[in-house]
Design an enzyme around this catalytic site. Structure first.
Site, mmCIF file in Angstrom:
data_model
loop_
_atom_site.group_PDB
_atom_site.id
_atom_site.type_symbol
_atom_site.label_atom_id
_atom_site.label_comp_id
_atom_site.label_asym_id
_atom_site.label_seq_id
_atom_site.Cartn_x
_atom_site.Cartn_y
_atom_site.Cartn_z
ATOM 1 N N SER B 23 0.821 -1.217 0.000
ATOM 2 C CA SER B 23 0.000 0.000 0.000
ATOM 3 C C SER B 23 0.854 1.266 0.000
ATOM 4 C CB SER B 23 -0.901 0.011 1.233
ATOM 5 O OG SER B 23 -1.656 1.197 1.277
ATOM 6 N N ASN B 71 9.753 8.195 4.730
ATOM 7 C CA ASN B 71 8.675 8.920 4.075
ATOM 8 C C ASN B 71 7.711 9.479 5.096
ATOM 9 O OD1 ASN B 71 5.797 7.624 3.984
ATOM 10 N ND2 ASN B 71 7.215 5.896 3.855
ATOM 11 N N ASN B 129 -4.564 0.111 7.633
ATOM 12 C CA ASN B 129 -3.294 0.765 7.935
ATOM 13 C C ASN B 129 -3.411 1.338 9.339
ATOM 14 O OD1 ASN B 129 -1.161 2.482 8.243
ATOM 15 N ND2 ASN B 129 -1.576 3.710 6.415
ATOM 16 N N CYS B 132 -1.465 4.868 12.027
ATOM 17 C CA CYS B 132 -1.994 6.232 11.976
ATOM 18 C C CYS B 132 -2.239 6.696 13.397
ATOM 19 C CB CYS B 132 -3.326 6.261 11.229
ATOM 20 S SG CYS B 132 -3.251 5.609 9.576
ATOM 21 N N ILE B 191 5.613 -5.929 8.182
ATOM 22 C CA ILE B 191 5.287 -4.791 9.018
ATOM 23 C C ILE B 191 5.055 -3.560 8.145
ATOM 24 C CG2 ILE B 191 6.598 -5.587 11.030
ATOM 25 C CD1 ILE B 191 8.861 -3.652 10.152
ATOM 26 N N GLY B 217 12.319 -0.149 3.344
ATOM 27 C CA GLY B 217 13.411 -0.599 2.493
ATOM 28 C C GLY B 217 14.265 -1.661 3.162
ATOM 29 N N GLY B 245 11.459 -4.414 2.923
ATOM 30 C CA GLY B 245 12.801 -4.552 2.364
ATOM 31 C C GLY B 245 12.987 -5.573 1.275
HETATM 32 C C1 LIG Z 1 6.204 6.314 -0.192
HETATM 33 C C2 LIG Z 1 5.529 5.312 0.689
HETATM 34 C C3 LIG Z 1 4.169 5.448 0.953
HETATM 35 C C4 LIG Z 1 3.517 4.539 1.758
HETATM 36 N N1 LIG Z 1 2.181 4.684 1.984
HETATM 37 C C5 LIG Z 1 1.522 3.743 2.718
HETATM 38 C C6 LIG Z 1 0.112 3.808 2.886
HETATM 39 O O1 LIG Z 1 -0.572 4.688 2.365
HETATM 40 N N2 LIG Z 1 -0.486 2.848 3.635
HETATM 41 C C7 LIG Z 1 0.222 1.820 4.205
HETATM 42 O O2 LIG Z 1 -0.376 0.970 4.858
HETATM 43 N N3 LIG Z 1 1.561 1.728 4.052
HETATM 44 C C8 LIG Z 1 2.220 2.664 3.316
HETATM 45 N N4 LIG Z 1 3.579 2.549 3.144
HETATM 46 C C9 LIG Z 1 4.295 1.419 3.759
HETATM 47 C C10 LIG Z 1 4.448 0.276 2.760
HETATM 48 O O3 LIG Z 1 3.207 -0.238 2.384
HETATM 49 C C11 LIG Z 1 5.297 -0.853 3.349
HETATM 50 O O4 LIG Z 1 4.672 -1.338 4.493
HETATM 51 C C12 LIG Z 1 6.683 -0.362 3.708
HETATM 52 O O5 LIG Z 1 7.172 0.442 2.673
HETATM 53 C C13 LIG Z 1 7.656 -1.492 3.997
HETATM 54 O O6 LIG Z 1 7.928 -2.244 2.852
HETATM 55 P P1 LIG Z 1 9.221 -2.000 1.923
HETATM 56 O O7 LIG Z 1 10.421 -2.048 2.818
HETATM 57 O O8 LIG Z 1 9.187 -3.077 0.902
HETATM 58 O O9 LIG Z 1 9.060 -0.668 1.357
HETATM 59 C C14 LIG Z 1 4.250 3.466 2.335
HETATM 60 C C15 LIG Z 1 5.610 3.335 2.059
HETATM 61 C C16 LIG Z 1 6.259 4.240 1.248
HETATM 62 C C17 LIG Z 1 7.714 4.059 0.957
#
Ligand SMILES: Cc1cc2nc3c(=O)[nH]c(=O)nc-3n(C[C@H](O)[C@H](O)[C@H](O)COP(=O)(O)O)c2cc1C
Ligand code: FES
Lengths: 267, 306
Positions: B23, B71, B129, B132, B191, B217, B245
């Site tokens: 998401s 972010n 989510n 929040c 997570i 990441g 990640g």
């Molecule tokens: C730019 C950005 C926006 C995100 N927006 C949301 C969001 O709207 N809702 C949500 O549940 N997680 C959001 N996340 C979290 C991601 O869904 C994910 O849980 C998190 O990035 C960890 O995974 P990754 O390490 O593969 O990025 C966001 C992450 C990023 C980087």
């Protein structure tokens, strides 16, 4: 607008000045569609640190040869990795992306304001502009930087036959002061003009203010982090203002990177 | 050997393969439609929707950090109503299972969004989510009670498969995970992110306008793996979606082995737009080469060092 994610082949690292390089990449579909002010995201490495791709404005595109080039100077781990890419090797490129510069109609002079490393997209724009210029139109380049060794692309601008005026903050070349002073001065000359600018955000803000006061049409190319480039992450937000005063955020990556001066809210 | 079976079940929700996009990282999906074959994904999770449109945070919203990024987007989104009227019809052109993420400021607000989505067609599930801020300013996913209130409120409005997405910022995750399941979640997404901060020492300024942001990441992968593993130990029957990640096939395998039934790709989408669908191909090849009939064999199959 179509974009491609592809493996581009490194054709040449062409040195333009001390620590200034043009990287030429074979990427035919991008070369054939790229417009001035558009950019590509490049990832020269497989590392996790640095992690992100980086946006680079397209410096030129040659549709016949299928090549594009970008400008870099080695000043970070990322640019070092970029500089080490061997000729003939491949690297991931996504592009062309974003909305570029649009030629303003009904003006006699196109003023391109280049702040330091902001010159490349304007160089591309100038080269396309030249071939479409009517006899009563001219191009004026205002190039500025802190020091003379940080000026970029002057030879190319001159080769196009454009008038070039230079400002350096330390006075090491041209007018001693800010490039925006040159802009104010140029706008006093009685020629209907349009302004296109790329450079540090501080400079862009001043350019916008000068043009708004003088009611001169103006487009600026902003710089922000751009991890996705396609409008998905919303990380590249630029504050904008509607004519009715409403405030919201646009995406530099897809709505920009070129915005109209009256849109951007610099606060 | 015949083609391996990539399908997985998250409770009653069946996915064609275990690779989803996370998401918020993939917009509404449509931003990528020209670059990525959306129908190859196990599922598409759209950015978190709120009851009313949100303009989001002031820039700067992002900072790159070692092997990760911060972010603070501030939930910028078009709101559930515009999503249903304008975006969802375009997404229905695709066959990919659609999961809508919900965010809110109170349990009631989550429930209102869920109730609105329940009345539309074409959704495969909902993800909450919970990272929040609640009215008490603590994030909903930092205390069992807060988590339970949201999940319970939403559960009453919908019979869609429901996944509670949790960070790892609230200390021990197991009681929080337990309360989400007891309140009616069909599965857990682990997570969301890890709270993080960065400063530019030269300008002496915070790198993010909001100061604190969400770290994502590769830097958070071990934390995410640990969360999946610990929750799997405590709740072996609950379907888990691993996220944090992932940038390679090996990362996917790690999450499956510690007990995730499916995974989500987030930040990895920014290294390569087609990473998620490339991983579907890589996983298929891996199963074929190793003569593994179904990806489900890998789930929870981690072994001790000796
Ligand atoms: C730019 C950005 C926006 C995100 N927006 C949301 C969001 O709207 N809702 C949500 O549940 N997680 C959001 N996340 C979290 C991601 O869904 C994910 O849980 C998190 O990035 C960890 O995974 P990754 O390490 O593969 O990025 C966001 C992450 C990023 C980087
Ligand atoms: S860079 Fe991701 S939305 Fe602009």
């Amino acid at each position: 607008m179509a974009s491609w994610e592809l493996q581009a082949v490194v054709v040449e690292h062409r040195q333009r000045a001390p620590n200034q390089y043009e990287l030429i990449l074979h990427a035919p579909p991008i070369a054939q569609t790229a417009q001035p002010g558009q950019y590509v995201l490049v990832r020269p490495m497989e590392t996790l640190a640095p992690l992100w791709r980086r946006p680079y404005s397209i410096l030129r595109a040659n549709p016949d040869k299928g090549v594009i080039s970008i400008f870099y100077s080695v000043q970070s781990q990322f640019t070092e990795l970029l500089s080490l890419k061997p000729l003939g090797s491949q690297m991931s490129v996504l592009g062309p992306l974003g909305h570029g510069f649009q030629r303003e109609q009904g003006v006699q002079r196109h003023i391109l304001v280049a702040g330091g490393f902001g010159a490349p997209p304007l160089s591309f724009f100038a080269s396309r502009l030249v071939s479409a210029l009517s006899p009563d139109e001219q191009i004026l380049i205002l190039a500025g930087a802190r020091r003379r060794d940080l000026l970029v692309g002057l030879d190319e601008f001159r080769a196009l036959g454009a008038e070039v005026r230079i400002a350096t903050e330390d006075g090491s070349q041209g007018y001693a002061g800010r490039v925006t002073d040159l802009l104010s001065e140029a706008l006093c000359e009685p020629l209907p003009s349009a302004v296109y600018a790329c450079g540090p955000n501080r400079m862009l803000q001043m350019v916008c203010e000068i043009c708004l006061v003088g009611r001169v049409p103006c487009q600026v190319s902003v710089e922000t982090p751009m991890p996705c480039g396609v409008g998905a992450c919303l990380g590249c937000a630029v504050k904008v203002r509607a004519p009715n005063g409403a405030i919201w955020y646009k995406r530099a990556c897809t709505d920009g990177p070129v915005f109209r001066a009256e849109e951007v809210d610099w606060e | 050997m015949s083609r391996p079976d990539l399908s997985v079940n998250l409770g009653q929700l069946r996915l064609p393969n275990p690779i989803m996009v996370a998401s918020g990282t993939f917009g509404y999906g449509l931003e990528y439609e020209r670059l990525v074959d959306l129908n190859q994904l196990g599922a598409l999770v759209v950015r978190s929707l709120t009851l009313r449109p949100q303009v989001g945070n002031a820039p700067l919203r992002l900072a790159e950090t070692p092997a990760g990024m911060l972010n603070a987007i501030g939930l910028q989104n078009e709101g559930v109503e515009a999503f249903i009227l304008e975006t969802l019809p375009r997404l229905r052109a695709y066959s990919v299972p659609l999961i809508v993420s919900i965010a809110g400021e109170s349990p009631e607000e989550y429930a209102q969004v869920a109730e609105r989505l329940q009345r539309t067609s074409g959704l495969a599930g909902l993800e909450l989510n919970l990272a929040c801020p609640s009215p008490s300013h603590r994030a909903f996913d930092t205390a069992p009670q807060l988590t339970a209130e949201v999940v319970r409120a939403v559960r009453q409005t919908t019979d869609l498969p429901l996944f509670a997405k949790l960070s790892a910022n609230g200390g021990d995750l197991v009681p929080i995970a337990q309360s989400a399941v007891e309140a009616g979640a069909d599965g857990l997404t682990l997570i969301h992110s890890v709270a993080g901060l960065a400063v530019n020492p030269h300008t002496r300024r915070f790198r993010l306008a909001s100061r604190v942001g969400h770290l994502t990441g590769p830097a958070i992968k071990p934390i995410a793996l640990c969360a999946v593993w610990q929750v799997r130990q405590a709740l072996p029957e609950v379907p888990l979606i691993g996220v944090g990640g992932i940038t390679s096939l090996d990362d996917v395998l790690e999450f499956l082995l510690v007990g995730a039934t499916a995974v989500q790709v987030g930040t990895g989408n920014y290294l390569c737009a087609t990473l998620s669908t490339d991983l579907v191909g890589a996983l298929t090849d891996y199963l074929t080469q190793n003569e593994i009939g179904t990806v489900r064999e890998l789930v929870g199959a981690v072994r001790d060092v000796m």
